[in-house]
Scaffold this active site. Sequence first.
Site, short mmCIF file in Angstrom:
data_model
loop_
_atom_site.label_atom_id
_atom_site.label_comp_id
_atom_site.label_asym_id
_atom_site.label_seq_id
_atom_site.Cartn_x
_atom_site.Cartn_y
_atom_site.Cartn_z
N TYR A 142 -16.54 53.32 156.54
CA TYR A 142 -17.48 52.49 155.83
C TYR A 142 -18.62 51.83 156.65
O TYR A 142 -19.53 51.02 156.24
CB TYR A 142 -17.05 51.44 154.48
N LYS A 189 -2.88 58.50 156.85
CA LYS A 189 -2.89 59.99 156.64
C LYS A 189 -2.30 60.07 157.57
O LYS A 189 -2.82 61.10 158.67
CB LYS A 189 -4.44 61.04 156.25
N ASP A 221 -2.51 62.24 150.49
CA ASP A 221 -2.93 63.25 149.18
C ASP A 221 -1.54 63.19 147.98
O ASP A 221 -1.37 62.69 146.73
CB ASP A 221 -2.51 64.24 149.89
N ASP A 245 -10.94 52.90 147.79
CA ASP A 245 -11.48 52.63 147.12
C ASP A 245 -11.04 54.37 145.42
O ASP A 245 -11.59 53.93 144.88
CB ASP A 245 -13.15 53.71 147.75
N ASP A 249 -9.51 54.24 141.47
CA ASP A 249 -10.55 55.05 140.39
C ASP A 249 -9.30 55.72 139.76
O ASP A 249 -9.64 55.79 138.37
CB ASP A 249 -11.65 55.49 140.71
C1 IPM Z 1 -16.59 49.74 145.22
C2 IPM Z 1 -17.68 50.86 144.70
C3 IPM Z 1 -18.30 50.19 146.14
C4 IPM Z 1 -17.41 51.33 147.53
C5 IPM Z 1 -20.12 51.15 146.25
C6 IPM Z 1 -20.33 50.78 145.02
C7 IPM Z 1 -20.16 50.67 147.56
O1 IPM Z 1 -17.19 52.13 144.72
O2 IPM Z 1 -16.81 48.57 145.28
O3 IPM Z 1 -15.26 50.05 144.46
O4 IPM Z 1 -17.36 52.06 147.66
O5 IPM Z 1 -16.91 50.43 148.28
MG MG Z 2 -15.37 52.56 144.35
#
Ligand code: IPM
Ligand code: MG
Length: 358
Positions: A142, A189, A221, A245, A249
């Site tokens: 990042y 990893k 993985d 990240d 999700d």
């Molecule tokens: C999160 C989001 C952000 C990230 C984006 C919007 C930059 O996906 O906070 O998880 O990747 O950190």
């Molecule tokens: Mg995210």
Amino acid sequence: MKKHILVIPGDGIGAEVTTWGKKSLEKIATLFGHEFTFDEALMGHVAIEATGAPLPDETLEKAKKSDAILFGAIGHIKYDNDPSAKVRPEQGLLKIRKELGLYANLRPIVLFDELLGASSLKPEILKGSDILFFRELTGDVYFGEKKRSEDRKTASDLMIYSYYEVERIAIKAYEAARNRKKILCSVDKANVLESSRLWREVVQEVAQRYPDVKTEHMFIDNAAMQLIKDPKKFDVVLTANLFGDILTDEASQIAGSMGMLASASVGDKVGFYEPIHGSAHDIAGKGIANPMASILSAALMLEISFGLKDEAKAIVNAVDKTLKQGYRTGDIADSSTPSTHKLGTDAIGKIIIDNLVK
Ligand code: IPM
Ligand code: MG
């Protein structure tokens, strides 16, 4: 208690949901006799439109002066379809994370019993899951150097970590594990990446300071697979920025919906609280977004930044009661339970506030 809170609604559904996070803080102040003052600021696409910058200086100044920040969401479809745009909403979020030193992103994956049927995963696999992610937030690809060759046909993002960056978040994760089931899984990893080998070395060293916590190392993985195969076996998960990240999700499905998950970003000083979901432009302005992640983010703020445990619990109880009463937003509506009522953002937000008691 006197606190000054900066609200940054951001883009898309951000404003719709943050209204309810703020209202729950106001109700808490009334119920428990605190004095919370609020200010508002721009970030993301809305800030680019108004000022040309995704994180205006004014917003950063206000953020530095506040005791905590409640944020909504960031991003706009326009940029998703235009990878060449130089100024992008997300830069605002990344910059504020870096400027405020928010290196630890806590993402609790908590499953309310009523939502067992809302996930696409089987209830018997999910029941009893309770995971706390520690995602490193100010390093990794990042923030590593980004390059594009002159002919623009080659590009790179540097995946980079330094010892101190891994150590400081590992300490936070171990401290949290001590107050939970004392199991920590570090995800990397290390079979391929040098930065992951450093990550693993540092975590192994920090682990020796916490002999009471059981440490496991897992490749990303494998972790992605184990997480939905058997989520119950995880307690604290510690991982890098990009892996975290993606994994969080995925893990949101354990809680039924992204619309339920709150997060806390902490580090040097001020805490930053936001739903893990994005700006969801497909549903923005329709009044159907789930405000619970923002409301639960407010609860995290009370607990982590202000140490107000009873107040935080009161908010969680209000959400729980609302779900028990059968109220749902579209994202968590479960057609197999016809006794539930599907409501929009404001209708369910109002019920949660009404259910918020001391
Ligand atoms: C999160 C989001 C952000 C990230 C984006 C919007 C930059 O996906 O906070 O998880 O990747 O950190
Ligand atoms: Mg995210």
